[in-house]
Design a protein around this motif. Sequence first.
Motif, PDB file in Angstrom:
ATOM      1  N   UNK A   2      21.669  41.315  36.391  1.00  0.00           N
ATOM      2  CA  UNK A   2      22.550  40.636  35.788  1.00  0.00           C
ATOM      3  C   UNK A   2      21.592  39.889  34.577  1.00  0.00           C
ATOM      4  N   UNK A   3      21.530  39.309  33.539  1.00  0.00           N
ATOM      5  CA  UNK A   3      20.853  38.212  33.116  1.00  0.00           C
ATOM      6  C   UNK A   3      22.238  36.850  33.151  1.00  0.00           C
ATOM      7  N   UNK A   4      21.405  35.458  33.343  1.00  0.00           N
ATOM      8  CA  UNK A   4      22.239  34.477  32.873  1.00  0.00           C
ATOM      9  C   UNK A   4      21.360  33.774  31.945  1.00  0.00           C
ATOM     10  N   UNK A  75      21.116  36.076  39.541  1.00  0.00           N
ATOM     11  CA  UNK A  75      20.317  36.597  38.142  1.00  0.00           C
ATOM     12  C   UNK A  75      18.926  37.136  38.577  1.00  0.00           C
ATOM     13  N   UNK A  76      18.800  38.241  38.532  1.00  0.00           N
ATOM     14  CA  UNK A  76      17.707  39.059  38.064  1.00  0.00           C
ATOM     15  C   UNK A  76      16.291  38.440  36.757  1.00  0.00           C
ATOM     16  N   UNK A  77      17.036  37.676  35.822  1.00  0.00           N
ATOM     17  CA  UNK A  77      16.810  37.147  34.789  1.00  0.00           C
ATOM     18  C   UNK A  77      17.266  35.600  34.009  1.00  0.00           C
ATOM     19  N   UNK A  78      17.096  35.335  33.527  1.00  0.00           N
ATOM     20  CA  UNK A  78      17.462  33.931  32.934  1.00  0.00           C
ATOM     21  C   UNK A  78      16.532  33.294  31.672  1.00  0.00           C
ATOM     22  N   UNK A  79      17.606  33.449  30.251  1.00  0.00           N
ATOM     23  CA  UNK A  79      17.797  33.371  29.213  1.00  0.00           C
ATOM     24  C   UNK A  79      17.636  31.785  28.884  1.00  0.00           C
ATOM     25  N   UNK A  80      17.026  30.741  28.324  1.00  0.00           N
ATOM     26  CA  UNK A  80      17.157  29.632  27.858  1.00  0.00           C
ATOM     27  C   UNK A  80      16.937  29.261  26.409  1.00  0.00           C
ATOM     28  N   UNK A 143       8.824  36.645  29.984  1.00  0.00           N
ATOM     29  CA  UNK A 143       9.134  37.971  28.356  1.00  0.00           C
ATOM     30  C   UNK A 143       9.180  37.348  27.150  1.00  0.00           C
ATOM     31  N   UNK A 144       7.955  38.669  27.105  1.00  0.00           N
ATOM     32  CA  UNK A 144       7.496  38.359  25.435  1.00  0.00           C
ATOM     33  C   UNK A 144       7.599  39.169  25.108  1.00  0.00           C
ATOM     34  N   UNK A 145       7.982  39.039  23.389  1.00  0.00           N
ATOM     35  CA  UNK A 145       8.419  39.915  22.143  1.00  0.00           C
ATOM     36  C   UNK A 145       6.949  40.286  20.737  1.00  0.00           C
ATOM     37  N   UNK A 146       7.000  40.709  19.963  1.00  0.00           N
ATOM     38  CA  UNK A 146       6.746  40.913  19.331  1.00  0.00           C
ATOM     39  C   UNK A 146       6.089  39.525  18.424  1.00  0.00           C
ATOM     40  N   UNK A 147       6.469  38.245  18.566  1.00  0.00           N
ATOM     41  CA  UNK A 147       6.309  37.039  17.836  1.00  0.00           C
ATOM     42  C   UNK A 147       7.008  35.954  19.059  1.00  0.00           C
ATOM     43  N   UNK A 148       6.425  34.958  18.595  1.00  0.00           N
ATOM     44  CA  UNK A 148       7.187  33.883  19.631  1.00  0.00           C
ATOM     45  C   UNK A 148       8.208  34.045  19.437  1.00  0.00           C
ATOM     46  N   UNK A 149       9.539  33.841  20.052  1.00  0.00           N
ATOM     47  CA  UNK A 149      10.711  33.896  20.266  1.00  0.00           C
ATOM     48  C   UNK A 149      11.356  33.029  19.588  1.00  0.00           C
ATOM     49  N   UNK A 176      11.995  42.630  28.323  1.00  0.00           N
ATOM     50  CA  UNK A 176      12.844  41.136  29.298  1.00  0.00           C
ATOM     51  C   UNK A 176      13.798  42.793  30.519  1.00  0.00           C
ATOM     52  N   UNK A 177      14.369  43.522  29.693  1.00  0.00           N
ATOM     53  CA  UNK A 177      14.571  44.086  30.694  1.00  0.00           C
ATOM     54  C   UNK A 177      13.758  45.129  31.360  1.00  0.00           C
ATOM     55  N   UNK A 178      13.191  46.093  30.788  1.00  0.00           N
ATOM     56  CA  UNK A 178      11.393  46.655  31.565  1.00  0.00           C
ATOM     57  C   UNK A 178      10.762  45.716  32.503  1.00  0.00           C
ATOM     58  N   UNK A 179      10.986  44.784  32.322  1.00  0.00           N
ATOM     59  CA  UNK A 179      10.269  43.569  33.472  1.00  0.00           C
ATOM     60  C   UNK A 179      11.690  43.890  34.605  1.00  0.00           C
ATOM     61  N   UNK A 180      12.545  43.509  34.121  1.00  0.00           N
ATOM     62  CA  UNK A 180      13.696  43.709  35.624  1.00  0.00           C
ATOM     63  C   UNK A 180      13.483  44.612  36.119  1.00  0.00           C
ATOM     64  N   UNK A 181      13.419  45.690  35.864  1.00  0.00           N
ATOM     65  CA  UNK A 181      13.746  46.918  35.789  1.00  0.00           C
ATOM     66  C   UNK A 181      12.252  47.086  37.081  1.00  0.00           C
ATOM     67  N   UNK A 182      11.259  46.921  36.850  1.00  0.00           N
ATOM     68  CA  UNK A 182       9.646  47.560  36.773  1.00  0.00           C
ATOM     69  C   UNK A 182       9.731  46.453  38.146  1.00  0.00           C
TER      70      UNK A 182
END
Length: 205
Positions: A2-4, A75-80, A143-149, A176-182
């Motif tokens: 789960x992600x909040x 939650x396994x992850x948090x997005x703000x 978690x990071x992406x291809x550019x600043x988020x 982020x999904x990959x990180x949480x599962x790993x």
Amino acid sequence: MKVLIINGSPRVGGNTTIAVNEMVKVFEREGIDTEIVQVGNKDVRGCIACGNCSIKGKCVFDDVVNELAPKFEQADGLVVATPVYYASANATLIATLDRLFYSTHFEKTMKVGASVTVARRGGCSATFDGLNKYFTISGMPVASSQYWNSVHGREPGDAEQDLEGLQTMRVLARNMTFLMKSIALGREKYGLPEKEEWQPTHFIR
């Protein structure tokens, strides 16, 4: 898993919503449950450093912060996510995060964090840096992406035209999904990192 998602915008359905919804599409395809809580349109006061949370186990102000606490714990992850005002996050979001992180004492280590910023033009990277500090003081991988988020747009709906920004959101959600599962696999095999007793060092003695 789960992600909040905490949406700091006061505008329901605005450009910040467009940004996080792009992430939700990926999370759903990956089998991740999501919950979005919009706080930017709520009456949230700042922390007064009263210390009562250490006694009560929750913030003394019984508002959305105490509603978020158990959701964050599960939650396994948090997005703000936030719109950018004066090269910083919405003040309501900052008040929420200050109190949420300070008043909760559950283990946050290895929960994955991600910050998302939305602006007309500038200030995204400064805001991004500020939000990430909540994660990095709490043992949370970022978690990071291809550019600043970040996603750009001024009028409601403009963010739909920022194709690179929306792609950045999708890549962020996949990473982020990959990180949480790993991390879940690592926790099962190795457990969490060893904890040391905190050694506070004060600069005024």
